[in-house]
Design a protein around this motif. Sequence first.
Motif, PDB file in Angstrom:
ATOM      1  N   GLY A   4      19.969   0.700  46.987  1.00  0.00           N
ATOM      2  CA  GLY A   4      18.985   0.663  47.482  1.00  0.00           C
ATOM      3  C   GLY A   4      18.656   0.676  45.994  1.00  0.00           C
ATOM      4  N   ALA A   5      18.531   1.247  45.197  1.00  0.00           N
ATOM      5  CA  ALA A   5      17.900   1.517  43.555  1.00  0.00           C
ATOM      6  C   ALA A   5      17.704   0.383  42.437  1.00  0.00           C
ATOM      7  N   GLU A   6      19.064  -0.752  42.758  1.00  0.00           N
ATOM      8  CA  GLU A   6      18.965  -1.736  42.190  1.00  0.00           C
ATOM      9  C   GLU A   6      18.262  -3.143  42.488  1.00  0.00           C
ATOM     10  N   GLU A   7      18.315  -2.779  44.312  1.00  0.00           N
ATOM     11  CA  GLU A   7      16.703  -3.785  44.578  1.00  0.00           C
ATOM     12  C   GLU A   7      15.196  -3.434  44.203  1.00  0.00           C
ATOM     13  N   LEU A   8      14.868  -2.294  44.053  1.00  0.00           N
ATOM     14  CA  LEU A   8      13.671  -1.842  43.585  1.00  0.00           C
ATOM     15  C   LEU A   8      13.496  -2.009  43.040  1.00  0.00           C
ATOM     16  N   SER A   9      14.801  -1.659  41.163  1.00  0.00           N
ATOM     17  CA  SER A   9      14.540  -2.243  39.872  1.00  0.00           C
ATOM     18  C   SER A   9      13.921  -3.482  39.549  1.00  0.00           C
ATOM     19  N   LYS A  10      14.522  -4.518  41.001  1.00  0.00           N
ATOM     20  CA  LYS A  10      14.558  -6.008  40.317  1.00  0.00           C
ATOM     21  C   LYS A  10      13.164  -6.102  41.159  1.00  0.00           C
ATOM     22  N   MET A  11      12.494  -5.252  42.001  1.00  0.00           N
ATOM     23  CA  MET A  11      11.040  -5.685  42.196  1.00  0.00           C
ATOM     24  C   MET A  11      10.319  -5.095  41.346  1.00  0.00           C
ATOM     25  N   ILE A  12      10.198  -3.604  40.117  1.00  0.00           N
ATOM     26  CA  ILE A  12       9.722  -3.577  39.341  1.00  0.00           C
ATOM     27  C   ILE A  12       9.622  -4.615  38.229  1.00  0.00           C
ATOM     28  N   GLU A  13      10.779  -5.031  38.177  1.00  0.00           N
ATOM     29  CA  GLU A  13      10.456  -6.128  36.797  1.00  0.00           C
ATOM     30  C   GLU A  13       9.695  -7.266  37.299  1.00  0.00           C
ATOM     31  N   VAL A  14       9.102  -7.369  38.490  1.00  0.00           N
ATOM     32  CA  VAL A  14       8.193  -8.887  38.827  1.00  0.00           C
ATOM     33  C   VAL A  14       7.006  -7.687  39.639  1.00  0.00           C
ATOM     34  N   ASN A  15       6.681  -6.277  40.219  1.00  0.00           N
ATOM     35  CA  ASN A  15       5.120  -6.252  40.015  1.00  0.00           C
ATOM     36  C   ASN A  15       5.128  -6.071  39.204  1.00  0.00           C
ATOM     37  N   SER A  16       3.132  -5.831  39.441  1.00  0.00           N
ATOM     38  CA  SER A  16       2.529  -5.624  37.917  1.00  0.00           C
ATOM     39  C   SER A  16       1.577  -4.713  38.188  1.00  0.00           C
ATOM     40  N   THR A  17       1.456  -4.100  39.542  1.00  0.00           N
ATOM     41  CA  THR A  17       0.296  -3.038  40.331  1.00  0.00           C
ATOM     42  C   THR A  17       0.382  -1.431  40.734  1.00  0.00           C
ATOM     43  N   LEU A  18       1.940  -1.749  41.101  1.00  0.00           N
ATOM     44  CA  LEU A  18       2.807  -0.334  41.516  1.00  0.00           C
ATOM     45  C   LEU A  18       2.573   0.798  39.400  1.00  0.00           C
TER      46      LEU A  18
END
Length: 849
Positions: free
Chosen positions: A149-163
């Motif tokens: 789950g942490a790996e999936e969220l880390s991938k999201m962080i790399e593309v999400n620019s608003t969080l």
Amino acid sequence: MASNQNQKDLQSVLQAIESESEGLNLHNISFYLAQPTSGCYRETENSININICQDEFLYFSQFIIALMTAENIRTGLKNLEFHNVEWEIQLECLTEISDVIKRNKVINEIMFSESGIRNLGAALLADALKVNDNLEELQIWEDSIGSKGAEELSKMIEVNSTLKSLTIFDSNTLTATPLISAVLARNRAMEVHVTCRVACALGCNTTVKSLDLTGVRLKSRWAKEFRWVLEQNQTLKEVILSKTCLKDKGVVYVSAGLFKNQRLESLYLHGNWFSGVGVEHLLCPLSRFSALQCQANITLKSVTFGGGRTKIGRDGITAILRMLTTNETVTRLGIYDDESLRPDDFVRIFKSLHKNASLRQLSLQGCRGVRGDLLQQAIMETLQGKSENEPETDLLKDMPLTEPKSCRVFFCGQEYAGKNTLCNSVSQNFSSSSSSKLPYLDQVRTLVNPVEQAVRTVGMKIKTFKDEDTKISIWNLAGQHEFYSLHDLMFPGHGSASFFLIISSLFRKPTNKEPKTPEEVEEDLQYWLRFIVSNSRRALQQCMLPNVTVVLTHYDKINQPSENMQLAVNSIQRLKGKFQGFVDFYPTVFTIDARSSASVTKLTHHIRKTSKTILQRVPRVYQLCNDLIQILSDWRSENYNKPAMKWREFDELCQVKVPPLRIRSRHENKEKMEMRRRVVATCLHHIGEVIYFNELGFLILDCEWFCGEVLSKLVKLEVRRQSSAENNGFISRKELEKILRGSLQSPIPGVGSKVFENLEACDLVRMMLKLELCYEQDPSDPNSLLLIPSILEEGRGKPQRWQISSPECLYAGRHLECDDSSHMFLTPGFFPRLQARLLLDPLLLTFLN
């Protein structure tokens, strides 16, 4: 019938959402599943809590579908919370929520608390947030999303620019590693990235025994991470941080780590740039501050500090002397290349060695002040073993120590800040039972009227909560000016577990919409910061910096971001920089609607977590003190909930219920056992469980009762109006007792009688003398007149002014202020005491003149 009514409540709200009712404009929705009963209640016009019991889970999926389809919800919803949802059962709902996040363009914050979303749920959320470009904050509390789950969220962080904020409180600490890596990589702060990863690695490392960073320039940010290393690492034996340019703040973090570390044996800090404040903090975990307390760190054997740019000064030499006379474990101490200490300071160091039994090596290499005949004589006396004083006996030395179980949270703020309302909302969040909550329709009828909110809470209030085995008490310091002189008395000392919330309203009064200027907000916060710093320096022990959190209330009245709000935020950041090294700021500033328990959910969680952290870091207490808390509670239950007990009753209780404080035979040393009992009572006083002073002969067991019904009335005592004495401030003891009996007969039935059921008027006079609310004209005379500053013409709590104004009058005076007036001040409680001293002590008045 109750179940049918609860179903009707759920149905009525669900129908209102599905039909897109015009009167329903919701910004915050909180779901609580697995509750004893179902029901809805509306906290504010824009916030609603939906409780669903296990038998009615079907409603949950219907609400989720409604969130996807209702246009007014999709365009107005800002905050969405889920508590105690078993997502493994409700997997379809989690998929639907993921779709809601993908499509919704207005939700700013989503929280999952104790919901067990696991790695599959984290993957669904990450997939949704790769598309969502509006969500700013995601929180997952008390859950384990696993490494996948942490790996999936880390991938999201790399593309999400608003969080902007991602909060993960995971039961597995290793989960944080990929998340930290992703966040730091996006931030491109390589220095921070590297040092954080090194710190994390050392915290979990099980092989490295020595760390040498000599000559590497380190900043306080690195020291903050290294504190965590010291708290977690189980193998490091030696740390060398010589010539690393560490300043006071960095040393404060290192010393904080020493409180929990039980492995490190050698710490070398010479050649750095800290002052006496840093030395004071460094030696704190190696020192004792009373016979009651034991040394926090007992494994560190070797310590060095000093250097041309280390200014030990007065604070530093005091800390060195205290450590040498109380420490029982350090065998080697080095003070190198010091230029600030004088020969007489080193004489004091050698004389203090007469009380030290552990030190084997003292190095003063390169110290400029090591010279002179007196110092040579002191060295010879030390070597010959001459000692004029025997070490003091530790009365409780044979008793086991444990982590304290109670923590105090001080709510500080001016009047109308919303402290009492916030306290009530926090109280509601602490209560896990939903059976006491009103049905939805009744909640709508009982929404808090803003006019009612304008009614001030008078006096100090205390509320107590249980969080598992931890007791958390909120001490709400009164915001009215007449109570300021009492705030010093309430300030925690002796390393007790406590922290501070500084609460400031964004508006001048709750009844109007006139916002405060950024300067007014800054003035509010700065007063309380200076108050905290002033009293922290006055306390006998400061084992850690005061922990401070800033809370801004009435945020719900701000419709849209304004320039004023941004300026206020900037001023708070300036204050954080100004008070660095004096207080430990929590980085987040909470902006809340104090009326809404949903709005203060994060703040409540912060209070819980910070309390547990503080309890781990403060010095341990004797297990006997924790046991006595329960024994005293049982005694109250058996004695009609009495709020106070005489010392004679405490003696009897110890003899019957407390074996370590029991006199077992006529041959036993009764005076020593009596002293033990007084030491334990003093410990309970320091940790905020009772109010006890040696001379008074009684203990206050109910602090809330004493502060609310006794102390707050004493400070507002109208002595002048009832006194027959002239207006000179003096009154006889008998006349004061008569006034007390009359004044404490409250118009509220039963209050006055309850006071005098437990305390005599003479007890209250002795308490006033001890708290310096009044003074004896001649302490040697038992019939001495008493001086009460509030009788004087200006009185307490009112602005001072000259009594006469005419061209013939010429005034002269002295201006008093602290050495460091930008961070400290003479608190309001100081001036009545000074006023009394000037009247009673002519020598002091002569000195000031």
